[in-house]
Write a protein that holds these residues in place. Structure first.
Motif, short mmCIF file in Angstrom:
data_model
loop_
_atom_site.label_atom_id
_atom_site.label_comp_id
_atom_site.label_asym_id
_atom_site.label_seq_id
_atom_site.Cartn_x
_atom_site.Cartn_y
_atom_site.Cartn_z
N TYR A 123 0.83 -1.19 0.00
CA TYR A 123 0.00 0.00 0.00
C TYR A 123 0.88 1.25 0.00
CZ TYR A 123 -4.12 -2.82 1.09
OH TYR A 123 -5.14 -3.73 1.04
N LYS A 124 0.45 2.28 -0.74
CA LYS A 124 1.07 3.60 -0.74
C LYS A 124 0.13 4.56 -0.01
CE LYS A 124 3.95 1.74 -3.74
NZ LYS A 124 5.32 1.35 -3.40
N VAL A 125 0.69 5.34 0.92
CA VAL A 125 -0.10 6.26 1.72
C VAL A 125 0.52 7.65 1.62
CG1 VAL A 125 -0.99 6.81 4.01
CG2 VAL A 125 -0.73 4.41 3.31
N ARG B 161 0.88 22.41 0.94
CA ARG B 161 0.93 21.59 2.15
C ARG B 161 2.10 20.61 2.07
NH1 ARG B 161 -4.60 18.67 3.27
NH2 ARG B 161 -4.19 17.98 1.12
N THR B 162 2.68 20.33 3.23
CA THR B 162 3.77 19.34 3.29
C THR B 162 3.15 17.94 3.37
OG1 THR B 162 5.21 20.91 4.41
CG2 THR B 162 5.79 18.57 4.55
N MET B 163 3.46 17.10 2.41
CA MET B 163 2.89 15.75 2.35
C MET B 163 3.99 14.71 2.61
SD MET B 163 -0.13 16.77 1.68
CE MET B 163 -1.00 15.23 1.39
N LEU B 164 3.63 13.73 3.41
CA LEU B 164 4.54 12.64 3.74
C LEU B 164 4.13 11.39 2.96
CD1 LEU B 164 6.89 11.53 5.46
CD2 LEU B 164 5.17 10.91 7.20
N PHE B 165 5.07 10.77 2.27
CA PHE B 165 4.84 9.56 1.48
C PHE B 165 5.32 8.34 2.28
CE2 PHE B 165 4.57 12.89 -1.52
CZ PHE B 165 3.84 12.41 -2.62
N LEU B 166 4.37 7.41 2.52
CA LEU B 166 4.68 6.19 3.27
C LEU B 166 4.23 4.96 2.47
CD1 LEU B 166 3.32 7.35 6.75
CD2 LEU B 166 5.73 7.19 6.10
N LYS B 167 4.75 3.82 2.85
CA LYS B 167 4.28 2.56 2.25
C LYS B 167 4.16 1.50 3.34
CE LYS B 167 8.95 1.29 0.71
NZ LYS B 167 9.76 0.96 -0.49
N ILE B 168 3.18 0.62 3.12
CA ILE B 168 2.96 -0.52 4.02
C ILE B 168 3.22 -1.78 3.19
CG2 ILE B 168 1.34 -1.67 5.56
CD1 ILE B 168 -0.24 0.95 5.67
N ILE B 169 4.26 -2.52 3.53
CA ILE B 169 4.63 -3.69 2.74
C ILE B 169 4.83 -4.90 3.65
CG2 ILE B 169 5.68 -2.35 0.87
CD1 ILE B 169 8.39 -3.00 2.09
N GLY B 170 4.71 -6.10 3.03
CA GLY B 170 4.87 -7.35 3.77
C GLY B 170 3.66 -8.22 3.58
N THR B 171 3.28 -8.91 4.62
CA THR B 171 2.06 -9.72 4.62
C THR B 171 1.13 -9.18 5.69
OG1 THR B 171 2.83 -11.34 6.24
CG2 THR B 171 3.40 -11.74 3.92
N THR B 172 -0.10 -9.61 5.66
CA THR B 172 -1.07 -9.10 6.63
C THR B 172 -0.71 -9.50 8.06
OG1 THR B 172 -2.44 -11.05 6.24
CG2 THR B 172 -2.95 -9.07 4.96
N ASP C 82 2.61 -9.94 8.93
CA ASP C 82 3.97 -9.44 9.20
C ASP C 82 4.27 -8.32 8.19
OD1 ASP C 82 6.54 -9.03 10.01
OD2 ASP C 82 7.34 -10.82 9.00
N TYR C 83 3.99 -7.06 8.57
CA TYR C 83 4.15 -5.95 7.64
C TYR C 83 4.91 -4.82 8.32
CZ TYR C 83 0.22 -4.03 10.27
OH TYR C 83 -0.59 -3.57 11.27
N ARG C 84 5.41 -3.92 7.48
CA ARG C 84 6.17 -2.76 7.98
C ARG C 84 5.64 -1.48 7.34
NH1 ARG C 84 12.03 -3.65 6.32
NH2 ARG C 84 10.99 -4.66 4.53
N VAL C 85 5.67 -0.38 8.14
CA VAL C 85 5.37 0.95 7.64
C VAL C 85 6.70 1.65 7.40
CG1 VAL C 85 4.23 3.15 8.08
CG2 VAL C 85 3.20 1.01 8.90
N MET C 86 6.92 2.13 6.16
CA MET C 86 8.22 2.71 5.79
C MET C 86 8.00 4.00 5.00
SD MET C 86 9.87 -0.84 4.36
CE MET C 86 11.41 -0.06 3.92
N TYR C 87 9.06 4.80 4.95
CA TYR C 87 9.04 5.98 4.10
C TYR C 87 9.09 5.54 2.63
CZ TYR C 87 10.00 8.66 8.32
OH TYR C 87 9.91 9.21 9.56
N ASP C 88 8.28 6.19 1.83
CA ASP C 88 8.17 5.81 0.42
C ASP C 88 8.83 6.89 -0.44
OD1 ASP C 88 7.55 4.71 -1.97
OD2 ASP C 88 5.39 5.08 -1.84
N LYS C 89 10.11 6.74 -0.73
CA LYS C 89 10.84 7.72 -1.52
C LYS C 89 10.69 7.47 -3.02
CE LYS C 89 14.17 8.07 2.27
NZ LYS C 89 15.58 7.95 2.70
N GLU C 90 10.40 6.19 -3.38
CA GLU C 90 10.26 5.85 -4.80
C GLU C 90 9.05 6.53 -5.42
OE1 GLU C 90 10.11 1.72 -5.53
OE2 GLU C 90 12.26 1.42 -5.40
N SER C 91 7.95 6.57 -4.68
CA SER C 91 6.73 7.16 -5.24
C SER C 91 6.90 8.62 -5.55
CB SER C 91 5.56 6.98 -4.25
OG SER C 91 5.25 5.61 -4.12
N VAL C 92 7.72 9.30 -4.75
CA VAL C 92 7.99 10.72 -5.00
C VAL C 92 8.76 10.87 -6.31
CG1 VAL C 92 9.11 12.81 -4.14
CG2 VAL C 92 7.96 11.26 -2.55
#
Length: 829
Positions: free
Chosen positions: A736-738, A764-775, A777-787
């Motif tokens: 997921y991309k957030v 506005r300052t927007m923060l790009f995050l991603k949620i990856i893994g499995t349902t 076992d997942y991690r919330v990370m900074y999403d620099k690729e989407s930018v």
């Protein structure tokens, strides 16, 4: 001279005669043994044109005293077919008897033949050639040393088989002991035969006509060898305790002509049934009768490869009682007059069967009937039936193979007339004339191979040629009930022939349908009664207008179900079905194709209106995942869905086949205690994200290749505005991309977040995050690729291409499943 002296003198003469016979027999045995064998073999070879193999030969004065016996042991006579050594006759021994005094005088005349422990194989091949043409034409110019003047033939433990490939007849008979006395006057012979026989089987045209029958035969025959004329006088055959008188004639000099009559004496229904082909009589073999049962037969005409004799059989019952010894049900006052006639018995297209004035009472309920059948190859049938039948009494009297039990009453008055083959074509089916009606009164039927009983079946059935009108036919099947008003089309052909379709065009009303129970019952798997089975009969054509108050399928419990349902060629189609469920309403259309072996293909479109989101997740058991469950969701969903998928016949989804476009709007939504949102809180400088409320949420979702594609959507909640996009696979892999506004940077590490922060068009300052893994076992990370790569735009484009391809495919598929309204009940010719 005194009586005493006369008796003494007579005794001495008898003793002298006996002594002469004994001495002659013994002397012949020792003095003429080799001469007798030599003469016999020489004459035997003159008259037999097939090889004969004999183990040993001996002469005895004791085995058939006072006659001399010439005994052949281990005899094998080959059949007369060219280049065949198959035995025509194989015998343990054959005794030929001679008068010892006549032999002493040089007269070698055979008076008796005894055949013991033998098998005789008689055949006629497809060319009409016989295998028993073993005798040469006698040469009357030469002196015959050994002559034949038979007075008796005796058979002991002998089996005869007869195979006629030309007429497709096979017969096997065994006799333990049979004797025939012969007397001759010139070329005319009188023969009296008496003995037992056991008929192993008689098969005609692959049908078993008789099997394992004990017979006893007494016959008086007269045979003229010059004219080849056999007369049967006052002969009787006892079969299963009944006597049959047989008389007539058989001529085979120039043509084979038969004139035979058989008359039953003290017969009963069991004996008559035992004479029918096994397949026709087997199920009735245990029935018994009391009363007057009569039977007579006349066979007359030529027998050849092109002709067969005429056959007429008259039979019937007069005020008789029919019953099954294992039950107490019986038909009383039974009457029947029957006639079977065939101009040529080998040609069933010339045959007629007429059963007149059939009547009786089955446990107090009377019935009447008539039947006329012409041409057994392409039957023309005319019949009628009227009567009141108690179903319980009927099944006690006649055990139906597929029905365990039944009760209730049928009140019937029906007539049928027509040629059965006309039922198989639409253009000729209307030639059939069927009329009458059946009233159903509280019927109950329990089937052997289906666990649910059919209960309280009521209503009226009205015949109209090949169709059957249903008027207020109601009942229940397990927990489900029904009320039908409409037609069964092609019903007569469906009942009479294999693979014929049946059409049902009807209004269907029901208070409740238990689909769980029906699908489980349809599985027929007694080992696993928890497994569904979905099947559509290839013989079923159906057109229903449905009005069902409620239905149950697992957790799905819709109400007010209305719409159409059409079935043909194992494909079910509906133009529109509406129902209420899960707090709102649903309208659907589509196709279910069960024509492929053990596969069920579904193509459907439906709309959801004002449906509770949490109810959808609950009803569908959270779609077999525990990541996002009904407890997390609130709100009303409005959606338009196109989908196709394939199941096995147990209704288990092949997930790789699921493809769907979903255009959805959720109003008044809530997302509660959803763990990923709580993990996002630390990045977004929000105290809590465990209770998000949003007024409206819209998105177009696509499912394909076991993946849910979620294009970008904006969630405007009571706490913040979040944009979400991504994929979620059926293996529970998530990506997921957030994108969310960053109100304060106090909770983030600026260096770590560098490259994942960007200002939008409004500053506005927007923060790009991603949620990856499995349902799980997942991690919330900074999403620099989407930018950098604009991944969101790429996914949006990919989803659009997938959706457009699916829409075009769906339109093509829909064209292939449309059914023409006017031709819906046209049968294939």
């Amino acid at each position: 001279m005194s009586i005493k002296r006369i008796l003494r003198k007579t005794f001495l003469y008898l003793l002298l005669a006996a002594s002469v016979v004994v001495i002659s027999s013994v002397l012949v045995t020792f003095l003429y043994r080799d001469q007798l064998i030599d003469h016999f073999i020489r004459e035997f070879n003159k008259n037999i044109n097939t090889p004969v193999h004999v183990g040993k030969i001996n002469v005895s004065s004791l085995s058939n005293f006072p006659q001399i016996s010439l005994t052949f042991h281990d005899v094998n006579v080959e059949e007369s077919y060219t280049d065949s050594s198959y035995p025509l006759l194989a015998a343990e021994k054959i005794d030929f008897t001679f008068n010892p005094i006549a032999v002493f005088r040089g007269n070698y005349t055979i008076e008796e033949i005894h055949l013991t422990n033998a098998k005789c194989h008689l055949k006629m091949n497809k060319q009409g050639e016989i295998n028993y043409d073993i005798f040469k034409q006698p040469d009357t110019t030469q002196h015959q040393a050994v002559k034949l003047d038979l007075s008796k033939v005796r058979l002991k433990d002998v089996t005869f088989t007869y195979t006629n490939e030309l007429k497709d007849v096979i017969l096997e008979v065994f006799t333990k002991s049979t004797s025939a006395n012969l007397s001759a006057l010139g070329s005319t012979y009188d023969v009296e035969t008496s003995g037992d026989a056991f008929l192993h089987y008689l098969m005609v045209n692959k049908s078993m006509w008789a099997e394992n029958k004990d017979l006893f035969v007494n016959s008086k025959l007269n045979y003229n060898d010059d004219e080849k004329y056999l007369t049967i006088n006052s002969s009787t055959v006892k079969v299963s305790g009944s006597d049959f008188g047989v008389f007539g004639s058989y001529i085979f000099k120039d043509k084979q002509l038969v004139d035979l009559a058989v008359e039953g004496k003290d017969t009963d229904i069991q004996t008559l049934l035992s004479l029918l082909p096994k397949g026709s009589s087997e199920r009735f073999s245990k029935y018994r009768s009391k009363g007057n049962v009569y039977f007579d037969l006349v066979m007359k005409g030529e027998i050849s490869d092109k002709k067969s004799p005429a056959l007429e059989v008259n039979f019937g019952l007069v005020d008789s009682r029919l019953y099954h010894p294992d039950t107490d049900a019986q038909i009383t006052h039974a009457d029947l007059k029957g006639t079977f006639y065939a101009a040529e018995m080998a040609k069933l297209n010339t045959a007629t069967l007429q059963l007149e004035n059939i009547s009786g009472e089955l446990e107090g309920n009377s019935f009447k009937s008539n039947l006329y059948l012409k041409n057994f190859d392409e039957p023309y049938v005319k019949c009628d039936f009227s009567g009141r039948i108690d179903i319980n009494s009927l099944f006690k009297f006649y055990k139906a193979e597929n029905i365990r039990s039944g009760k209730g009453v049928l009140d019937a008055n029906i007539n049928f007339e027509g040629q059965l083959k006309d039922l198989k074509k639409k253009e000729t089916a209307q030639k059939i004339k069927t009329s009458g009606e059946i009233n159903l009164e509280h019927l109950y039927l329990a089937l052997r191979d289906f666990p649910l009983p059919l209960e309280d079946l009521q209503g009226n059935l009205l015949f109209n040629n090949n169709d059957l009108a249903l008027s207020d036919v109601s009942g229940s099947l397990g927990n489900s009930d029904f009320l039908l008003n409409g037609f069964f089309k092609n019903i007569i052909a469906y009942l009479l022939f294999d693979n014929e379709p049946v059409g049902i065009e009807s209004d269907l009303k029901s208070d409740f349908i238990d689909l769980d129970q029906l699908l489980l019952a349809n599985s027929g798997d007694k080992k696993d009664d928890s497994q569904y089975s979905f099947k559509i009969s290839p013989r079923l054509v159906l057109k229903f207008d449905c009005d069902i108050k409620s239905l149950k399928f697992r957790r799905f419990k819709p109400t007010a179900i209305r719409g159409d349902l059409k079935v043909k060629n194992q494909v079910a189609v509906s133009d529109q079905i509406t129902l209420n469920a899960m707090g709102g309403s649903i309208a659907l259309s589509g196709m279910v194709d069960a024509s492929r072996n053990k596969l069920v293909r579904v193509n459907t479109s439906f709309t959801l209106h004002d449906i509770n989101v949490d109810s959808i997740f609950y009803v569908f058991e959270n779609f077999n995942q525990d990541f996002l469950e009904d407890r997390h969701l609130k709100g009303k969903i409005f959606a338009s869905v196109d989908a196709e998928m394939t199941f096995n016949d147990n209704l288990s989804l092949y997930s790789e086949t699921l493809t769907s476009n979903i255009s959805t709007t959720i109003k008044g939504g809530e997302l509660n205690n959803f763990e990923p949102m709580q993990k996002l809180a630390r990045y977004l400088d929000e105290d809590k994200l465990d209770h998000l409320q949003f007024s409206e949420l819209k998105n177009d979702i696509h499912i394909e290749n076991r993946t849910i594609y979620l294009p970008e959507m904006e969630v405007s909640s009571n706490i913040t505005d979040i944009k979400i996009t991504g994929t979620h696979t059926f293996d529970q892999n998530i990506n997921y991309k957030v994108v969310a506004p960053l109100r304060s940077q106090r909770k983030i590490d600026k260096d770590e977040a560098f490259g994942a922060i960007e200002e939008d068009d409004s500053g506005r300052t927007m923060l790009f995050l991603k949620i990856i893994g499995t349902t799980s076992d997942y991690r919330v990370m900074y999403d620099k690729e989407s930018v950098k790569k604009k991944v969101v735009s790429d996914l949006k484009k990919e989803v659009k291409e997938l959706k457009d391809a699916f829409k075009n495919k769906g339109r093509d598929e829909q064209k292939t499943i449309e059914l023409e309204e006017d031709d819906y009940f046209d049968w294939d010719n």
